[in-house]
Design a protein around this motif. Sequence first.
Motif, PDB file in Angstrom:
ATOM      1  N   SER A 228       0.841  -1.198   0.000  1.00 23.69           N
ATOM      2  CA  SER A 228       0.000   0.000   0.000  1.00 23.69           C
ATOM      3  C   SER A 228       0.876   1.247   0.000  1.00 23.69           C
ATOM      4  CB  SER A 228      -0.906  -0.008   1.234  1.00 23.69           C
ATOM      5  OG  SER A 228      -1.628   1.193   1.333  1.00 23.69           O
ATOM      6  N   SER A 229       0.753   2.055  -1.043  1.00 23.38           N
ATOM      7  CA  SER A 229       1.514   3.301  -1.109  1.00 23.38           C
ATOM      8  C   SER A 229       1.029   4.301  -0.066  1.00 23.38           C
ATOM      9  CB  SER A 229       1.387   3.906  -2.510  1.00 23.38           C
ATOM     10  OG  SER A 229       1.902   3.047  -3.486  1.00 23.38           O
ATOM     11  N   PHE A 230      -0.250   4.318   0.214  1.00 23.73           N
ATOM     12  CA  PHE A 230      -0.781   5.254   1.205  1.00 23.73           C
ATOM     13  C   PHE A 230      -0.216   4.962   2.591  1.00 23.73           C
ATOM     14  CE2 PHE A 230      -4.055   6.241   4.398  1.00 23.73           C
ATOM     15  CZ  PHE A 230      -4.109   7.616   4.240  1.00 23.73           C
ATOM     16  N   ASN A 231      -0.164   3.709   2.979  1.00 23.63           N
ATOM     17  CA  ASN A 231       0.402   3.349   4.282  1.00 23.63           C
ATOM     18  C   ASN A 231       1.896   3.638   4.340  1.00 23.63           C
ATOM     19  OD1 ASN A 231      -1.850   2.227   5.876  1.00 23.63           O
ATOM     20  ND2 ASN A 231      -1.968   0.722   4.229  1.00 23.63           N
ATOM     21  N   PHE A 232       2.579   3.490   3.212  1.00 26.19           N
ATOM     22  CA  PHE A 232       4.000   3.845   3.183  1.00 26.19           C
ATOM     23  C   PHE A 232       4.186   5.338   3.470  1.00 26.19           C
ATOM     24  CE2 PHE A 232       5.241  -0.061   0.736  1.00 26.19           C
ATOM     25  CZ  PHE A 232       6.268  -0.433   1.581  1.00 26.19           C
ATOM     26  N   PHE A 233       3.361   6.195   2.864  1.00 28.22           N
ATOM     27  CA  PHE A 233       3.493   7.627   3.093  1.00 28.22           C
ATOM     28  C   PHE A 233       3.162   7.990   4.536  1.00 28.22           C
ATOM     29  CE2 PHE A 233       3.687   8.047  -1.488  1.00 28.22           C
ATOM     30  CZ  PHE A 233       4.489   9.164  -1.651  1.00 28.22           C
ATOM     31  N   VAL A 294      18.620   4.256  10.525  1.00 31.20           N
ATOM     32  CA  VAL A 294      19.050   3.235   9.562  1.00 31.20           C
ATOM     33  C   VAL A 294      17.841   2.529   8.948  1.00 31.20           C
ATOM     34  CG1 VAL A 294      20.279   1.041   9.328  1.00 31.20           C
ATOM     35  CG2 VAL A 294      21.298   2.900  10.641  1.00 31.20           C
ATOM     36  N   MET A 295      16.867   2.171   9.781  1.00 27.28           N
ATOM     37  CA  MET A 295      15.689   1.467   9.267  1.00 27.28           C
ATOM     38  C   MET A 295      14.828   2.379   8.388  1.00 27.28           C
ATOM     39  SD  MET A 295      16.105  -1.564  10.160  1.00 27.28           S
ATOM     40  CE  MET A 295      14.547  -2.135   9.500  1.00 27.28           C
ATOM     41  N   LEU A 296      14.799   3.663   8.690  1.00 23.71           N
ATOM     42  CA  LEU A 296      14.041   4.578   7.832  1.00 23.71           C
ATOM     43  C   LEU A 296      14.633   4.618   6.419  1.00 23.71           C
ATOM     44  CD1 LEU A 296      11.791   6.696   7.574  1.00 23.71           C
ATOM     45  CD2 LEU A 296      13.445   8.424   8.334  1.00 23.71           C
ATOM     46  N   LYS A 297      15.939   4.686   6.321  1.00 26.73           N
ATOM     47  CA  LYS A 297      16.585   4.682   5.009  1.00 26.73           C
ATOM     48  C   LYS A 297      16.392   3.340   4.306  1.00 26.73           C
ATOM     49  CE  LYS A 297      20.531   6.579   4.474  1.00 26.73           C
ATOM     50  NZ  LYS A 297      21.984   6.882   4.582  1.00 26.73           N
ATOM     51  N   ARG A 298      16.453   2.264   5.059  1.00 22.27           N
ATOM     52  CA  ARG A 298      16.303   0.940   4.450  1.00 22.27           C
ATOM     53  C   ARG A 298      14.892   0.742   3.903  1.00 22.27           C
ATOM     54  NH1 ARG A 298      17.514  -4.829   7.521  1.00 22.27           N
ATOM     55  NH2 ARG A 298      16.927  -6.197   5.777  1.00 22.27           N
ATOM     56  N   ILE A 299      13.885   1.124   4.670  1.00 18.81           N
ATOM     57  CA  ILE A 299      12.504   0.959   4.214  1.00 18.81           C
ATOM     58  C   ILE A 299      12.223   1.874   3.023  1.00 18.81           C
ATOM     59  CG2 ILE A 299      10.082   1.228   4.898  1.00 18.81           C
ATOM     60  CD1 ILE A 299      10.878   0.333   7.678  1.00 18.81           C
ATOM     61  N   HIS A 300      12.825   3.054   3.008  1.00 15.78           N
ATOM     62  CA  HIS A 300      12.636   3.946   1.868  1.00 15.78           C
ATOM     63  C   HIS A 300      13.218   3.342   0.594  1.00 15.78           C
ATOM     64  CE1 HIS A 300      13.484   7.501  -0.714  1.00 15.78           C
ATOM     65  NE2 HIS A 300      12.278   7.871  -0.279  1.00 15.78           N
ATOM     66  N   LEU A 302      13.492   0.107   0.023  1.00 12.57           N
ATOM     67  CA  LEU A 302      12.574  -0.972  -0.358  1.00 12.57           C
ATOM     68  C   LEU A 302      11.302  -0.417  -0.986  1.00 12.57           C
ATOM     69  CD1 LEU A 302      12.868  -3.335   2.761  1.00 12.57           C
ATOM     70  CD2 LEU A 302      13.864  -3.677   0.498  1.00 12.57           C
ATOM     71  N   TYR A 303      10.851   0.725  -0.472  1.00 11.96           N
ATOM     72  CA  TYR A 303       9.641   1.344  -1.014  1.00 11.96           C
ATOM     73  C   TYR A 303       9.855   1.770  -2.476  1.00 11.96           C
ATOM     74  CZ  TYR A 303       6.933   5.551  -2.124  1.00 11.96           C
ATOM     75  OH  TYR A 303       6.188   6.501  -2.763  1.00 11.96           O
ATOM     76  N   ARG A 304      11.019   2.266  -2.800  1.00 14.87           N
ATOM     77  CA  ARG A 304      11.287   2.701  -4.177  1.00 14.87           C
ATOM     78  C   ARG A 304      11.370   1.515  -5.132  1.00 14.87           C
ATOM     79  NH1 ARG A 304      15.910   7.174  -4.542  1.00 14.87           N
ATOM     80  NH2 ARG A 304      15.011   7.188  -6.644  1.00 14.87           N
ATOM     81  N   ARG A 305      11.735   0.338  -4.619  1.00 14.48           N
ATOM     82  CA  ARG A 305      11.810  -0.842  -5.471  1.00 14.48           C
ATOM     83  C   ARG A 305      10.462  -1.517  -5.681  1.00 14.48           C
ATOM     84  NH1 ARG A 305      16.402  -4.714  -3.274  1.00 14.48           N
ATOM     85  NH2 ARG A 305      15.517  -4.044  -1.295  1.00 14.48           N
ATOM     86  N   THR A 306       9.473  -1.215  -4.840  1.00 14.62           N
ATOM     87  CA  THR A 306       8.156  -1.844  -4.980  1.00 14.62           C
ATOM     88  C   THR A 306       7.311  -1.196  -6.056  1.00 14.62           C
ATOM     89  OG1 THR A 306       7.310  -0.417  -3.214  1.00 14.62           O
ATOM     90  CG2 THR A 306       8.114  -2.600  -2.583  1.00 14.62           C
ATOM     91  N   GLY A 307       7.723  -0.063  -6.598  1.00 12.37           N
ATOM     92  CA  GLY A 307       6.941   0.604  -7.635  1.00 12.37           C
ATOM     93  C   GLY A 307       5.832   1.490  -7.105  1.00 12.37           C
ATOM     94  N   ALA A 308       5.868   1.818  -5.796  1.00 14.21           N
ATOM     95  CA  ALA A 308       4.850   2.703  -5.231  1.00 14.21           C
ATOM     96  C   ALA A 308       5.132   4.147  -5.655  1.00 14.21           C
ATOM     97  CB  ALA A 308       4.851   2.593  -3.708  1.00 14.21           C
ATOM     98  N   SER A 309       4.078   4.968  -5.607  1.00 12.22           N
ATOM     99  CA  SER A 309       4.202   6.366  -6.022  1.00 12.22           C
ATOM    100  C   SER A 309       3.154   7.192  -5.289  1.00 12.22           C
ATOM    101  CB  SER A 309       4.033   6.497  -7.539  1.00 12.22           C
ATOM    102  OG  SER A 309       2.743   6.051  -7.935  1.00 12.22           O
TER     103      SER A 309
END
Length: 346
Positions: A228-233, A294-300, A302-309
């Motif tokens: 879910s892109s909304f939950n990521f934001f 560190v985890m914030l950068k890592r999840i970001h 991963l988020y860019r690789r999932t194709g979310a926008s």
Amino acid sequence: MAQSRDGGNLFAEGGELANPFQDPAVIQHRPSPQYATLDVYNPFEIPEPPQSYEPPAPAPLPPHSAPSQSSRKLSPTEPKNYGSYSTQASAAAATAELLKKQEELNRKAEELDRRERELQHAALGGTATRQNNWPPLPSFCPVQPCFFQDISMEIPQEFQKTVSTMYYLWMCSTLALLLNFLACLASFCVETSNGSGFGLSILWVLLFTPCSFVCWYRPMYKAFRSDSSFNFFVFFFIFFAQDVLFVLQAIGIPGWGFSGWISALVVLKTNTAVAVLMLLVALFFTGIAVLGIVMLKRIHSLYRRTGASFQKAQQEFAAGVFSNPAVRTAAANAATGAAENAFRAP
């Protein structure tokens, strides 16, 4: 043949008379120590001991060349040579490729198993059959679990480690708040002027523990569960503020209810034992802050690789709003009221 009286040969040349006893046939039969005859036998002679038998020396074997690699028989423990280095390297590369494919197949099998369990749950009634299991409270407790959480079943295999790490981070932050409460209590017992910090430490425990779980952990969990892109934001916005709070907790401004570095150095002048406890809490806060960044950068990443926008997040938000029964009821009532007012107008 003419012979003389003494048996000589009368016709011998050069005046030499043949001696019959010089005949080789007679000489070889004369008595000798090698032949036991009666003429040479002496019964009083002590016989010599016989010589020991010595076998003849074996003849030297002809030199033979070393057996070839193909005809030599290898021992069970000797490694076999299956070919040249290039052949072995290609075989090792093929084996590594097969192992890699096997691991990928195992991950896909686990993913298919997880999806099959989800479909079975949905076929049995969806969320109605899923009993909430978090927080894990005993059955006699009047408050029942509020959420269903199963990382191994709901989260894809490649994201399970990340989600588990964030769950442990939330638990560590809760434990740090409890230790911060104990440190502020000790500081208040030593110096009564620190009462405001002690009161705020109680508020932080009661406020941040449930809010952090609901506001940034659950959005992150649902984002990886359903992509879910909304939950990521939502997670990025709230967890960034949480990281800023982690840094403030590690700094420890006096009077804010945080046992950070500054507060511990201030109490060091009053009581050493309490200051050491506050320094341990400050060190705990520092580790949590570093891990959070560190985890914030890592999840970001991963988020860019999932194709979310952001556009996808807007679409999900609009779909979620319009699918809400309360929102649809309010919109229908507003539309009905507007139509009635339009017909009643002169």
